[in-house]
Scaffold this active site. Sequence first.
Site, PDB file in Angstrom:
ATOM      1  N   GLY A  87      24.281  43.615  55.149  1.00 10.29           N
ATOM      2  CA  GLY A  87      23.099  43.085  55.819  1.00 10.29           C
ATOM      3  C   GLY A  87      22.073  42.597  54.811  1.00 10.29           C
ATOM      4  NE  ARG A  97      29.724  42.931  60.007  1.00  9.83           N
ATOM      5  CZ  ARG A  97      29.218  44.114  59.668  1.00  9.83           C
ATOM      6  NH1 ARG A  97      29.858  44.863  58.793  1.00  9.83           N
ATOM      7  NH2 ARG A  97      28.081  44.536  60.185  1.00  9.83           N
ATOM      8  CG  ASP A 101      27.484  53.738  52.228  1.00 10.07           C
ATOM      9  OD1 ASP A 101      28.403  53.705  53.074  1.00 10.07           O
ATOM     10  OD2 ASP A 101      27.420  54.590  51.329  1.00 10.07           O
ATOM     11  CB  THR A 119      20.084  48.740  52.775  1.00  7.55           C
ATOM     12  OG1 THR A 119      20.012  49.195  54.136  1.00  7.55           O
ATOM     13  CG2 THR A 119      19.978  49.954  51.868  1.00  7.55           C
ATOM     14  CG  ASP A 128      19.133  51.033  57.743  1.00  7.94           C
ATOM     15  OD1 ASP A 128      18.218  50.525  58.421  1.00  7.94           O
ATOM     16  OD2 ASP A 128      20.338  50.959  58.066  1.00  7.94           O
ATOM     17  CG  ASP A 136      21.219  53.702  54.387  1.00  2.97           C
ATOM     18  OD1 ASP A 136      21.083  52.855  53.483  1.00  2.97           O
ATOM     19  OD2 ASP A 136      21.997  53.540  55.347  1.00  2.97           O
ATOM     20  NE  ARG A 148      25.516  52.785  60.910  1.00 11.52           N
ATOM     21  CZ  ARG A 148      26.213  51.836  60.302  1.00 11.52           C
ATOM     22  NH1 ARG A 148      26.730  50.842  60.989  1.00 11.52           N
ATOM     23  NH2 ARG A 148      26.367  51.865  58.995  1.00 11.52           N
TER      24      ARG A 148
END
Length: 320
Positions: free
Chosen positions: A11, A72, A103, A125, A127, A129, A171
């Site tokens: 992303g 992707r 990730d 990212t 997020d 994360d 998420r």
Amino acid sequence: MKKIGVLTSGGDAPGMNAAVRAVVRKAIYEGMEVAGIFNGYEGLIQGKIELLQLGSVGDIIQRGGTMLRSARSPEFMTEEGRQEALKQLKAHGIEGLVIIGGDGSFKGAAELVKLGVPCACVPATIDNDITGTQFTIGFDSALNTVIDAIDKIRDTATSHERTFIIEVMGRDAGDLALWSGLAGGAETILIPEVEYDLEDIITRLKSGSGRGKKHSIIVVAEGVMSGTALSDSLKREAGIETRVSVLGHIQRGGSPSARDRVIASQYGARAVEVLKEGKRGVAIGMQNHTVIDYDLAIVFKRSDTKKDEELYKLSKELSI
């Protein structure tokens, strides 16, 4: 090392372009050539590779998204696909890779390291994360986008005396919800790392209403549940009417913040340095305001849940 490659994967996040710029210019400063790999791992397999010059990355530091684009690649998940990627690297004389992403992108890098390709991974990212670093590229920009939305929605919530539920990305990690909820003065914040209690949410809403509060804001990370599902639960269990706003991909776009531009520049430059130093499988990150590099394997241990318990506790104390 005379020639390296750079790609963005997964992303998109504001600040990716600033990182690409830093990689290209730092590498050229160090006397290396830099190949831009377009469309992530899929583009690597297909040989979408071009030599980049100083001017190739001019006027991109302020732009969101990624000039190298992203895609992707189910094929890269296969041994045949990775062997084709390796073949392309050798054909273009690329001796090491800087991989900018999250990730999933780091997992792809780990597979290339097994095949003998030195990789330096830059965390990008929204997020936030990635284990091992306090901040990822894009988090601060997305955070400011969410806060801006919360401020505007609060105006409407106040005018119409309503409870609004704002669903944000996240998420597996709730950093975006937690930080934006605290900064935006949300009355309730739901994150994946902490099990929610519907009765507690209802009690807090009723308590606020009982003391004359005319509106409330609930921020929920998508990894907990959808905003619509939470709205349905509140109506079914307590008859509380709410309005839902799903911010979606607007969180990923836009010009990167000054902070994201700075850390992207720092991370990108350090990635070039570790390749020059002969390191093979490392991640770049930040701890205590200092840029660091560490073993890529640490990213996948998930020992760092990224949840700031004190911050979450504070958000509840201030939203009484």
